[in-house]
Design an enzyme around this catalytic site. Structure first.
Site, PDB file in Angstrom:
ATOM      1  N   HIS A   1       0.834  -1.206   0.000  1.00  0.00           N
ATOM      2  CA  HIS A   1       0.000   0.000   0.000  1.00  0.00           C
ATOM      3  C   HIS A   1       0.867   1.253   0.000  1.00  0.00           C
ATOM      4  O   HIS A   1       1.639   1.492   0.936  1.00  0.00           O
ATOM      5  CB  HIS A   1      -0.891  -0.043   1.240  1.00  0.00           C
ATOM      6  CG  HIS A   1      -1.867   1.074   1.357  1.00  0.00           C
ATOM      7  ND1 HIS A   1      -1.826   1.987   2.378  1.00  0.00           N
ATOM      8  CD2 HIS A   1      -2.921   1.418   0.582  1.00  0.00           C
ATOM      9  CE1 HIS A   1      -2.822   2.846   2.224  1.00  0.00           C
ATOM     10  NE2 HIS A   1      -3.495   2.527   1.150  1.00  0.00           N
TER      11      HIS A   1
ATOM     12  N   HIS B   1      -1.623  10.751  -2.652  1.00  0.00           N
ATOM     13  CA  HIS B   1      -2.851  10.172  -2.138  1.00  0.00           C
ATOM     14  C   HIS B   1      -3.955  11.213  -1.957  1.00  0.00           C
ATOM     15  O   HIS B   1      -5.120  10.970  -2.261  1.00  0.00           O
ATOM     16  CB  HIS B   1      -2.585   9.471  -0.803  1.00  0.00           C
ATOM     17  CG  HIS B   1      -3.826   8.943  -0.169  1.00  0.00           C
ATOM     18  ND1 HIS B   1      -4.553   9.649   0.763  1.00  0.00           N
ATOM     19  CD2 HIS B   1      -4.502   7.792  -0.357  1.00  0.00           C
ATOM     20  CE1 HIS B   1      -5.613   8.943   1.134  1.00  0.00           C
ATOM     21  NE2 HIS B   1      -5.603   7.822   0.463  1.00  0.00           N
TER      22      HIS B   1
END
Lengths: 334, 416
Positions: free
Chosen positions: B25, B66
């Site tokens: 991730h 992100h």
């Protein structure tokens, strides 16, 4: 009868456990690792992820006395300096690190090593040198902070092996690269033999200077090679002799010899025999870390090579561009 | 009989090789998220897939970040003090790529307090100048590393908030597909997967943009008026059936896969994985963060999701940790099942078979630290942590050969 079988199984497991628990030789990631452009922060990070015990880096000085992590004294093999500063080369066509300030060098992008002034990649199987990824030159400060930060975040201590490139060349510019290095390390409180920093260089007298004049307690390694290559003015023939090793013992902890000083190779890459250098070094409690084990360019059987240096030559570690491969080979043998 | 035993041996080995996938991730937890260095570490640790997020800049460049704002991970406030919006934040879409390249990236902090979000990770105050990268650079990193290492990893690209980008008249998905086309990354067999929370956008990618790439449907807890898609519908059996025509997998928040009680203990599994598997969809829950689970509870969590919930992979900040857990457990499972089958055919062992059955099921579903009273389990525990798979296989073969020899002898004795 089944219990008998079980006992055999248990005994086997037990033996394997014991063997796996024995410590393997150190694995030192040469310039980080082979898989990314050498010496970049990314290449160092990947060496750490591959569990290399140490990452080996090289330092040179800029015009404004900053320590840059680069292998060559010039910039043309790994950077786009020719495009960014076309008029700053010397008469030999090369651009030298010491002719640039740090903020100028920050404008360069780094790529996988090429033969200067050509487009030919030195190691074709490695990261493509034509990639547009803008890797950058790192300073020693950034490299140290990467080391400390990663050790903190992964909870694993790896170490940095810092090679001082050509101290005598730097003296010509009236700078003592060794002094600047020691001061930089001191600023990070990296001074003791148990700290994760080791220093090496080809100029043996600089190691003596670091130990006796700069009073450093950091671990030191003497790089050894053939005299005729003129890596420094040091007499390597002397330092490889018993008397030389005895002298080295008084200020360094290990030797890092070209692997051809430890064994004699045939033309096809196979090993003929072992020299007595390792035995002599061990006699004087000097560890031995040969270089450089390159899996992608070695002509013979790489596994046999590692095995031979491990079991027969009995070196204490491997300086290699592929730390993951060497670790796997060393841990494979039960 | 020897053939019978050998057959079981090979069967077990093959099952052992199919462990769940591990998806890194934002790269890994150990370096500032989404940097090239972080992605490189994920590759080196052996993550099967590296997950990244993309947003658009003002000049339509795909930036790997992100958040849609820059204040969590960059020094934008210092470099561009007057470019924030009224809420105090600086948005990626308000800057050109050239401007964004000047910023340095650091470990995530809370933008309001400047406090590091994950204290155990890389120090956010460090001066190491990480940088934002573009999708092109990330693709080249993956392809270059795959080439240099000989190991084929994949990229999972999350398209952030297509509905937000539409407000700026930008089709982020179209730009992603075009960028991938330029690298000839178009087929389901290419090492690229796309995911997003906007389910309708996935339909758009598949049917309007005609992409053949693999797609994953991200899912979270449905909040009316807030969520962009109706996740309550999409995680129902009918919704999953609907999705199965378009996507290859679901990537749900882990709270949708199992039921937790107030104390955070797992009570049971939901139907999501069952239905997904029914319709041939894989399930990859997010996000498994070791630093949020003290002690051995992380290991217990992973084992539950693996053996009880039976998910197909893990989206995790710590791919190295989960890979280690999966590889250790696989070794032990192989050991136990092989031992079980070898005892099947020796007449003296019927009672032992039943004992092994119970031991097998309990150890595979709970943590190994609960050692039973027999010395066998304790030894297997140590075996578990130090032995690698190839050595284990060698041992099994050896064990099998010896068993065969001994059982042959025993059988021939019966004739006298």
């Amino acid at each position: 009868m089944f219990c008998y079988m079980l006992n055999i199984h248990l005994i086997l497991i037990f033996i394997v456990n014991i063997c796996q628990g024995i410590e393997r030789p150190l694995v030192i990631g040469h310039r980080g690792s082979a898989y990314l452009p050498e010496l970049t922060l990314e290449s160092q990070s990947i060496a750490h992820a591959y569990q290399a015990d140490m990452v080996e880096i090289d330092v040179c000085l800029t015009r404004d006395n900053q320590l840059i992590v680069i292998h060559d004294l010039y910039l043309n093999a790994v950077s786009n300096v020719k495009d960014i500063y076309p008029n700053r080369s010397r008469s030999d066509g090369y651009h030298y690190v010491i002719d640039f300030d740090l903020n100028e060098l920050r404008n360069l992008t780094i790529h996988e090593r090429i033969i200067p002034f050509t487009n030919t990649q030195v190691y074709p199987a490695r990261f493509p040198s034509s990639s547009s990824i803008p890797f950058h030159l790192a300073t020693l400060n950034e490299t140290i902070e990467l080391l400390l930060g990663l050790s903190h975040s992964t909870n694993q201590q790896y170490q940095l092996l810092i090679e001082i490139k050509n101290p005598e060349y730097h003296s010509q510019y009236n700078t003592s690269i060794s002094s600047i290095l020691i001061s930089t390390l001191q600023a990070y409180n990296l001074t003791e033999s148990h700290h994760p920093i080791v220093i090496q260089t080809f100029h043996i007298e600089d190691l003596l200077y670091i130990r006796e004049n700069l009073n450093s307690r950091l671990r030191l390694i003497a790089l050894l090679t053939w005299n005729h290559l003129n890596e420094s003015s040091s007499n390597f023939d002397f330092y490889r002799s018993e008397e030389g090793l005895q002298k080295l013992k008084t200020f360094v902890q290990a030797i890092a010899p070209n692997m051809e000083l430890l064994v004699n190779f045939a033309a096809d890459g196979s090993i003929i025999n072992v020299t007595n250098l390792t035995v002599l070094a061990h006699k004087y409690n000097l560890a031995v870390y040969p270089w450089t084990f390159r899996h992608d360019t070695y002509k013979g059987n790489f596994e046999q090579l590692i095995n031979f240096f491990h079991r027969t030559v009995q070196v204490d570690g491997f300086i290699t561009s592929q730390p993951d491969i060497v670790i796997e080979l060393l841990e494979k043998k039960i | 009989m020897f053939v019978f035993v050998l057959f079981f041996y090979y069967l077990e080995i093959c099952q052992g090789l199919q462990r769940p996938l591990v998806i890194g991730h934002r790269g890994v937890a150990y370096l500032p998220e989404l940097t090239l260095a972080s992605q490189s570490m994920a590759h080196a640790y052996g993550a099967d897939i590296i997950e990244i997020d993309v947003c658009l800049s003002r000049d339509d460049q795909l930036i790997i970040i992100h958040d849609t704002y820059l204040d969590g991970v960059t020094n934008v406030k210092d470099v561009f003090p007057n470019r924030n919006r009224t809420n105090g934040r600086n948005y990626v879409i308000d800057f050109t790529l050239e401007e964004l390249r000047i910023l340095t990236v650091r470990e995530r902090v809370n933008p309001s307090t400047n406090v590091q979000v994950y204290p155990l990770r890389f120090p956010s105050k460090s001066i190491v100048p990480f940088r934002l990268s573009t999708l092109n650079e990330t693709i080249e990193l993956l392809l270059g590393l795959n080439h240099a290492t000989g190991r084929q990893r994949q990229l999972l690209i999350e398209i952030k908030q297509p509905e937000y980008h539409v407000l700026y008249n930008k089709s982020i998905s179209k730009i992603v597909i075009e960028t991938l086309n330029a690298y000839n990354l178009t087929r389901s067999t290419d090492p690229i997967i796309i995911q997003t929370f906007n389910i309708e956008e996935l339909m758009h990618i598949r049917y309007n943009l005609h992409s053949q790439l693999r797609l994953f449907a991200l899912m979270t807890v449905y909040q009316a008026g807030v969520s962009v898609s109706d996740y309550d519908f999409y995680r129902s059996e009918e919704g999953i059936r609907n999705l199965s025509n378009t996507v290859q997998a679901l990537a749900p928040d882990h709270v949708l896969v199992v039921d937790y009680d107030i104390n955070g203990e797992i009570m049971g599994t939901s139907n999501l994985t069952k239905w997904a598997h029914q319709y041939n969809l894989n399930v990859y829950p997010y996000t498994f963060r070791k630093d949020l689970f003290p002690g051995s509870s992380f290991e217990k969590l992973v084992e539950y999701f693996w053996h009880i919930a039976q998910v197909d992979g893990f989206i995790t900040d710590h791919p190295d940790v989960i890979l280690q857990l999966l590889q250790n457990d696989t070794t032990v499972n192989t050991t136990f099942s092989t031992t079980l089958t070898t005892t099947f055919n020796t007449t003296s062992s019927t009672t032992l078979t039943t004992t092994f059955n119970t031991t097998l099921t309990t150890t595979s579903s709970t943590t190994f630290s609960t050692t039973s009273s027999t010395t066998l389990s304790t030894t297997i525990n140590t075996f578990n942590t130090t032995l690698n798979r190839s050595s284990a296989n060698f041992l099994h073969l050896f064990l099998l050969i010896i068993t065969f020899l001994f059982t042959s002898i025993k059988r021939s004795e019966l004739y006298f």
